[in-house]
Motif scaffolding. Sequence first.
Motif, PDB file in Angstrom:
ATOM      1  N   ILE A 134       0.849  -1.188   0.000  1.00 17.97           N
ATOM      2  CA  ILE A 134       0.000   0.000   0.000  1.00 17.97           C
ATOM      3  C   ILE A 134       0.883   1.235   0.000  1.00 17.97           C
ATOM      4  N   THR A 135       0.482   2.239  -0.788  1.00 12.81           N
ATOM      5  CA  THR A 135       1.160   3.531  -0.841  1.00 12.81           C
ATOM      6  C   THR A 135       0.147   4.623  -0.549  1.00 12.81           C
ATOM      7  N   ILE A 136       0.445   5.449   0.457  1.00  9.67           N
ATOM      8  CA  ILE A 136      -0.389   6.595   0.797  1.00  9.67           C
ATOM      9  C   ILE A 136       0.528   7.810   0.771  1.00  9.67           C
ATOM     10  N   GLN A 137       0.327   8.703  -0.209  1.00  7.33           N
ATOM     11  CA  GLN A 137       1.290   9.792  -0.354  1.00  7.33           C
ATOM     12  C   GLN A 137       0.630  11.075  -0.873  1.00  7.33           C
ATOM     13  N   SER A 138       1.181  12.190  -0.411  1.00  6.96           N
ATOM     14  CA  SER A 138       0.817  13.523  -0.897  1.00  6.96           C
ATOM     15  C   SER A 138      -0.664  13.836  -0.728  1.00  6.96           C
ATOM     16  N   ASN A 139      -1.267  13.296   0.332  1.00  2.00           N
ATOM     17  CA  ASN A 139      -2.642  13.640   0.677  1.00  2.00           C
ATOM     18  C   ASN A 139      -2.656  14.747   1.719  1.00  2.00           C
ATOM     19  N   THR A 140      -3.770  15.481   1.794  1.00  6.46           N
ATOM     20  CA  THR A 140      -3.963  16.515   2.794  1.00  6.46           C
ATOM     21  C   THR A 140      -5.190  16.187   3.634  1.00  6.46           C
ATOM     22  N   PHE A 141      -5.006  16.169   4.952  1.00  8.47           N
ATOM     23  CA  PHE A 141      -6.080  15.896   5.903  1.00  8.47           C
ATOM     24  C   PHE A 141      -6.244  17.112   6.798  1.00  8.47           C
ATOM     25  N   SER A 142      -7.494  17.527   7.046  1.00  8.17           N
ATOM     26  CA  SER A 142      -7.693  18.645   7.971  1.00  8.17           C
ATOM     27  C   SER A 142      -9.082  18.594   8.588  1.00  8.17           C
ATOM     28  N   ASN A 143      -9.144  19.017   9.840  1.00  8.55           N
ATOM     29  CA  ASN A 143     -10.415  19.162  10.559  1.00  8.55           C
ATOM     30  C   ASN A 143     -11.244  17.879  10.532  1.00  8.55           C
ATOM     31  N   LEU A 144     -10.645  16.807  11.023  1.00  7.14           N
ATOM     32  CA  LEU A 144     -11.344  15.531  11.143  1.00  7.14           C
ATOM     33  C   LEU A 144     -11.629  15.286  12.619  1.00  7.14           C
ATOM     34  N   SER A 145     -12.893  15.046  12.940  1.00  3.76           N
ATOM     35  CA  SER A 145     -13.295  14.797  14.320  1.00  3.76           C
ATOM     36  C   SER A 145     -13.590  13.316  14.518  1.00  3.76           C
ATOM     37  N   GLU A 146     -13.748  12.911  15.759  1.00  4.09           N
ATOM     38  CA  GLU A 146     -14.071  11.518  16.043  1.00  4.09           C
ATOM     39  C   GLU A 146     -15.472  11.178  15.549  1.00  4.09           C
ATOM     40  N   GLY A 147     -15.600   9.944  15.038  1.00  2.68           N
ATOM     41  CA  GLY A 147     -16.894   9.482  14.569  1.00  2.68           C
ATOM     42  C   GLY A 147     -17.745   8.942  15.696  1.00  2.68           C
ATOM     43  N   ALA A 148     -18.823   8.263  15.299  1.00  2.90           N
ATOM     44  CA  ALA A 148     -19.812   7.789  16.259  1.00  2.90           C
ATOM     45  C   ALA A 148     -19.242   6.803  17.263  1.00  2.90           C
ATOM     46  N   SER A 149     -18.208   6.056  16.869  1.00  2.00           N
ATOM     47  CA  SER A 149     -17.599   5.050  17.751  1.00  2.00           C
ATOM     48  C   SER A 149     -16.316   5.554  18.390  1.00  2.00           C
ATOM     49  N   ALA A 150     -16.157   6.860  18.464  1.00  2.00           N
ATOM     50  CA  ALA A 150     -14.946   7.488  19.003  1.00  2.00           C
ATOM     51  C   ALA A 150     -13.701   7.054  18.229  1.00  2.00           C
ATOM     52  N   VAL A 151     -13.872   6.822  16.926  1.00  2.00           N
ATOM     53  CA  VAL A 151     -12.765   6.470  16.032  1.00  2.00           C
ATOM     54  C   VAL A 151     -12.408   7.712  15.223  1.00  2.00           C
ATOM     55  N   GLY A 152     -11.114   7.969  15.093  1.00  2.00           N
ATOM     56  CA  GLY A 152     -10.722   9.122  14.301  1.00  2.00           C
ATOM     57  C   GLY A 152      -9.222   9.179  14.101  1.00  2.00           C
ATOM     58  N   GLY A 153      -8.779  10.187  13.364  1.00  2.00           N
ATOM     59  CA  GLY A 153      -7.388  10.356  13.013  1.00  2.00           C
ATOM     60  C   GLY A 153      -7.228  10.474  11.513  1.00  2.00           C
ATOM     61  N   ALA A 154      -5.990  10.493  11.053  1.00  2.00           N
ATOM     62  CA  ALA A 154      -5.737  10.636   9.618  1.00  2.00           C
ATOM     63  C   ALA A 154      -5.592   9.288   8.921  1.00  2.00           C
ATOM     64  N   MET A 155      -4.667   8.410   9.410  1.00  2.82           N
ATOM     65  CA  MET A 155      -4.370   7.173   8.683  1.00  2.82           C
ATOM     66  C   MET A 155      -4.142   6.018   9.641  1.00  2.82           C
TER      67      MET A 155
END
Length: 292
Positions: A134-155
């Motif tokens: 898997i390759t994850i590159q040159s993405n932009t993440f911003s203003n992400l909050s926790e979801g319904a199951s308290a799951v969250g983050g960028a990757m």
Amino acid sequence: GTSSRIFNSKTGVDFTSLTLTGGANGVTFDASNGTAYADVDIVNCTITGQTNAAVNWLVATAAAVSTMTRLTIRGCTMSGQTQDQIIHLRTQSGVSASSIMSGIVIENNTISNAQGVGIRCDHGQLTSSGGGSITIQSNTFSNLSEGASAVGGAMVISGFTGVTVRRNTVRTVVGVYGGCNAIYSTNVDIQNNYVDGCTSSTIDACGALVDHLCDNVKVRYNTFKNCLGKAGVTNSGAGVMVLDAINTEVDGNLIDGCRIGLYLGVANGETQEASLHGNTVVNPTVYGVYLS
């Protein structure tokens, strides 16, 4: 138009320059038994306002075998999802180990203003690497909050052999997975990423977390700023945290204003081994280095 769905096995499918609005998922891959996908491209699409994921492939039943090979998600804009994940490629615990992902490329996307983890690529049935690359590159993440199951983050990436996470930018995310969390994977390269602002309602929320039997990992030349985790919780808010992983090199990172600069520990009684060279830790709010 409205959300789209691929109902059966497909090889060589292009989703290009589509606008997908609302619905449960933007693009859903049916993951019932016998389905297989290869050479699928989702390119330059705008996917907004789903109640679950922008892109979804979830193998959820023990009897199902489904595979995802050479999927590319490139140049898309995703926002407004309101559940637990935005790009969601996952096999749940208890399903067949034959349900795997390989050749996944996720690059140059913008993921913002949504709930849940930005990219969740998770072989939940594997407790050691058994998936492909898997390759994850040159993405932009911003203003992400926790979801319904308290799951969250960028990757979060779990169960892969060959992981490349490079040149991503993360700003202001809430959730356990922080900037990048690698689990049960081998040959992992986390390099030249910029992360600023990770908090959590539970634990972790680190700039980079290498965990659960990872092997041969390099965390190099990243900038991790203001990773604060949850106040008062020791195992949270590190620039780089290494738990239960071996052959891990943490080199040349700048860690600024995090709760803990570098955290090395054993959580589940596994062998743990890492080397740290040339990192710069400034303005930690609790510890520069923490050994557990």
